[in-house]
Enzyme design. Structure first.
Site, PDB file in Angstrom:
ATOM      1  N   SER A  88       0.814  -1.203   0.000  1.00 57.23           N
ATOM      2  CA  SER A  88       0.000   0.000   0.000  1.00 57.23           C
ATOM      3  C   SER A  88       0.859   1.269   0.000  1.00 57.23           C
ATOM      4  O   SER A  88       1.633   1.498  -0.912  1.00 57.23           O
ATOM      5  CB  SER A  88      -0.970  -0.021   1.180  1.00 57.23           C
ATOM      6  OG  SER A  88      -1.913   1.012   1.031  1.00 57.23           O
ATOM      7  N   ASP A 134      -6.094   2.183  -2.914  1.00 56.85           N
ATOM      8  CA  ASP A 134      -7.215   1.821  -2.033  1.00 56.85           C
ATOM      9  C   ASP A 134      -7.565   2.959  -1.076  1.00 56.85           C
ATOM     10  O   ASP A 134      -8.546   2.872  -0.345  1.00 56.85           O
ATOM     11  CB  ASP A 134      -6.970   0.503  -1.285  1.00 56.85           C
ATOM     12  CG  ASP A 134      -5.849   0.577  -0.269  1.00 56.85           C
ATOM     13  OD1 ASP A 134      -5.054   1.539  -0.301  1.00 56.85           O
ATOM     14  OD2 ASP A 134      -5.735  -0.356   0.569  1.00 56.85           O
ATOM     15  N   ARG A 135      -6.757   4.039  -1.083  1.00 57.71           N
ATOM     16  CA  ARG A 135      -7.057   5.168  -0.197  1.00 57.71           C
ATOM     17  C   ARG A 135      -7.034   6.460  -1.005  1.00 57.71           C
ATOM     18  O   ARG A 135      -6.444   6.514  -2.069  1.00 57.71           O
ATOM     19  CB  ARG A 135      -6.038   5.215   0.941  1.00 57.71           C
ATOM     20  CG  ARG A 135      -6.016   3.893   1.708  1.00 57.71           C
ATOM     21  CD  ARG A 135      -5.154   3.917   2.937  1.00 57.71           C
ATOM     22  NE  ARG A 135      -3.986   4.724   2.765  1.00 57.71           N
ATOM     23  CZ  ARG A 135      -3.452   5.442   3.737  1.00 57.71           C
ATOM     24  NH1 ARG A 135      -3.973   5.432   4.941  1.00 57.71           N
ATOM     25  NH2 ARG A 135      -2.372   6.161   3.526  1.00 57.71           N
ATOM     26  N   GLU A 177     -12.435   4.337   7.523  1.00 57.48           N
ATOM     27  CA  GLU A 177     -11.476   4.450   8.628  1.00 57.48           C
ATOM     28  C   GLU A 177     -10.755   5.778   8.452  1.00 57.48           C
ATOM     29  O   GLU A 177     -10.579   6.252   7.323  1.00 57.48           O
ATOM     30  CB  GLU A 177     -10.510   3.268   8.652  1.00 57.48           C
ATOM     31  CG  GLU A 177      -9.668   3.084   7.430  1.00 57.48           C
ATOM     32  CD  GLU A 177      -8.758   1.859   7.490  1.00 57.48           C
ATOM     33  OE1 GLU A 177      -8.818   1.098   8.470  1.00 57.48           O
ATOM     34  OE2 GLU A 177      -7.997   1.671   6.528  1.00 57.48           O
ATOM     35  N   LYS A 224     -11.730  -0.872   1.443  1.00 57.58           N
ATOM     36  CA  LYS A 224     -11.585   0.532   1.070  1.00 57.58           C
ATOM     37  C   LYS A 224     -11.193   0.616  -0.406  1.00 57.58           C
ATOM     38  O   LYS A 224     -10.511  -0.265  -0.920  1.00 57.58           O
ATOM     39  CB  LYS A 224     -10.587   1.238   1.980  1.00 57.58           C
ATOM     40  CG  LYS A 224      -9.242   0.557   2.137  1.00 57.58           C
ATOM     41  CD  LYS A 224      -8.425   1.312   3.163  1.00 57.58           C
ATOM     42  CE  LYS A 224      -7.039   0.734   3.343  1.00 57.58           C
ATOM     43  NZ  LYS A 224      -6.997  -0.368   4.297  1.00 57.58           N
TER      44      LYS A 224
END
Length: 591
Positions: free
Chosen positions: A144, A305-306, A403, A417
């Site tokens: 990530s 993913d973020r 989150e 996410k």
């Protein structure tokens, strides 16, 4: 040992340490194993059993195979999904793609069909593919937003959510039972020759983009908007996919940051590849936005993913939104869109939103006023994903979950996410607000004025000594005398203490925490008499002690400056009295 024959670079690393008598480092590398944290296995790439390398990935996959064979009688019919990001390290010949091929080889050699993406993909594509293809499980090779030296192995179950216990413990047991690589496990070329290899890229990309349209509410408006958007993919996987997502919503393509558009495992234009760090890592995007007269910047982290978002304010400064602020906007927007587009019979009592317990309680405030349900989970999206699946299986409707570390789930196509969908939802929201002459920041103020100000601050201290971390938390459990938690912190009285590590909660009649006890990580939450809630916890993926603090005010309490001052004072007391950084050698996050 086979590792040496197969990967001369990692073999050379160990031989070098032996030759130079580096016994402590040899012990560190060889005397412990990788364990599952909040995001699967994550560690530095390199030689050793607690590092990510060919051998540990093969061992992990052999353990996975053994466990899945036990769990699914139809494992060989259903198959397994493998995706990867763009990370790589020359010194150990570890690239995400190579590790993905080895993961696939282990399973192909055992006759399991493998859906291996032919190109790097966003992490959310793996859980999405697992559900769409009805596979037994899936793995994403990614670390990530971690530093460039790291990589990881993220496991998804058949339900499309990250694995939680007891699966993680059972898989670790299975890994330990078969550490010797099997015949065929090293054959990374098997993916090119096996008839059991399938490439799901085109199909998954197409249906993902089609599914995305379910949460597009203003397509016509999107096609006409004059707003320009800048997108940075932080040298990772995001560029192509965010372009396609904008197209699916009817937008013109966002303007990419040219220096960061293409994959670069060295992340050479940023100090660290984490968009959460704010303005200091968004420098190139903000300068491009000024040049292009674009007001909104969206940044996906390296595995997409973020999502981070920045907006140009009227005073000429940029506002980089926190994860909690973005969640307030997303929560408001997803509920508003549900209300405007739902049928008359749709029951608000059937609607849910979720957040991890260290995230802002703003969704709780919105839920109380609007009549839907809000639930909390342990930190980590794996808990959200599993709970959402349970709710969906029971006929509930889940609109949004998040989150605070800029992880958002809009809709339920992906039970994890997803920065790609979040980026395009924010763009639609900004375009809609533009027609009302509002900015994202102005809308955020309106949300706080309607539901109560929620002012939060999150940061961390680095600590590379696990015994020190343990000592900090043990002191809090034995504060004035053994087995006693602190009654106050400096001048601030403490109302309740919840210790998720031990399962204790002073606010409950039976003194037991409602959230399940989580013995493997440290986490203590203090509720103060002045309404502040603060949590101290260890990171599941990095050597950090994190703190999260929030003042939750009622709508009539609108003195924002007073709330901010109160929050700052509590944080200062918390650091000085509970963390004691100078005594414990903790290093404050440097921006």
């Amino acid at each position: 040992m086979q590792q040496g024959r197969r990967n001369p670079k990692t073999k050379a690393q160990i031989e070098n340490l032996v030759r130079n008598g580096m016994n402590k480092e040899l012990r560190d590398r060889l005397c412990c194993r990788l364990t599952f944290g909040t995001a699967g296995l994550r560690s530095a790439m390199g030689a050793g059993f607690c590092y990510i390398n060919d051998l540990t990935v093969i061992q992990s996959t052999q353990g996975m195979y053994k466990y899945l064979e036990r769990c699914f009688s139809d494992f060989r019919q259903r198959g397994f999904v493998v995706g990867y990001d763009t990370r790589g390290q020359v010194t150990s010949s570890c690239s995400s793609k190579r590790l993905a091929k080895l993961t696939a080889a282990v399973l192909l050699a055992k006759g399991v069909p493998v859906y291996l993406f032919s190109k790097y993909v966003p992490t959310p594509f793996v859980p999405y593919a697992v559900r769409q293809l009805k596979a037994a499980a899936g793995v994403m090779i990614t670390a990530s937003h971690n530093r460039k030296e790291d990589n990881g192995y993220k496991v998804y179950w058949e339900n499309g959510a990250q694995i939680t216990s007891p699966h993680d413990k059972e898989i670790l047991k299975c890994i330990e039972e078969c550490v010797e690589p099997w015949n065929g496990s090293w054959n990374e070329n098997l993916v090119d020759t096996s008839p059991l290899t399938r490439d799901p890229l085109e199909e998954i990309s197409k249906i993902y983009m089609e599914d995305l349209k379910k949460i597009c509410y203003h397509r016509e408006l999107n096609t006409k908007t004059n707003l320009k958007f800048i997108h940075t993919s932080f040298h990772g996987v995001g560029h192509d996919y965010v372009q396609l997502a904008f197209k699916a919503f009817g937008f013109k393509p966002p303007i990419p940051v040219p220096e960061q558009k293409d994959p670069d495992p060295d992340f050479s234009t940023v100090k660290c590849p984490n968009p959460e760090e704010g303005e200091c890592v968004l420098e190139l995007s903000l300068r491009l936005a000024e040049k292009e007269s674009a007001r909104v910047v969206v940044a996906t982290d390296p595995d997409a993913d973020r999502l981070a978002v920045a907006e140009l304010q009227e005073n000429g400064r940029w506002k980089v939104f926190t994860g909690n602020e973005l969640a307030a906007l997303f929560g408001w927007w997803m509920f508003r869109s549900w209300k405007a587009n739902g049928s008359r019979e749709a029951d608000v009592k059937n609607v849910y939103m979720l957040a991890t317990t260290v995230s802002s309680k703003i969704l709780k405030a919105i839920a109380l006023k609007e009549g839907f349900h809000f639930e909390e989970t342990l930190p980590g999206f794996k808990w959200i994903g599993s709970r959402v699946k349970d709710l969906l299986d029971n006929g509930k409707e889940v609109l949004f979950a998040f989150e605070e570390s800029i992880g958002f789930m809009c809709g339920t196509s992906v039970l994890d996410k997803d920065g790609v969908s979040a980026a395009v939802v924010i763009a639609e929201m900004a375009s809609y607000l533009e027609t009302k002459n509002l900015t994202l920041a102005q809308q955020l103020t309106e949300i706080y004025e309607m539901y109560g100000y929620h002012i939060s601050k999150t940061s961390y201290f680095l600590c590379y000594e696990p015994p020190t971390i343990k000592r900090v938390f043990e002191k809090l459990r034995n504060f004035d005398f053994p087995k006693s938690y602190p009654k106050s912190c400096g001048a601030y009285g403490i109302l309740h203490v919840r210790d998720v590590t031990t399962g204790y909660d002073s606010s409950q009649l039976n003194k037991k925490s409602v959230l399940p006890a989580s013995k493997n990580s440290q986490m203590i939450t203090f509720t103060f008499q002045n309404g502040c809630v603060a949590t101290l916890r260890t990171s599941g993926t990095e050597p950090k002690i994190k703190y999260y603090a929030e003042m939750c005010a009622r709508p009539e309490q609108s003195d924002k400056t007073f709330l901010e001052e109160q929050l700052q004072k509590v944080i200062e007391a918390l650091i000085e009295n509970f963390l004691e950084p100078s005594k414990n050698g903790l290093i404050l996050r440097s921006v």
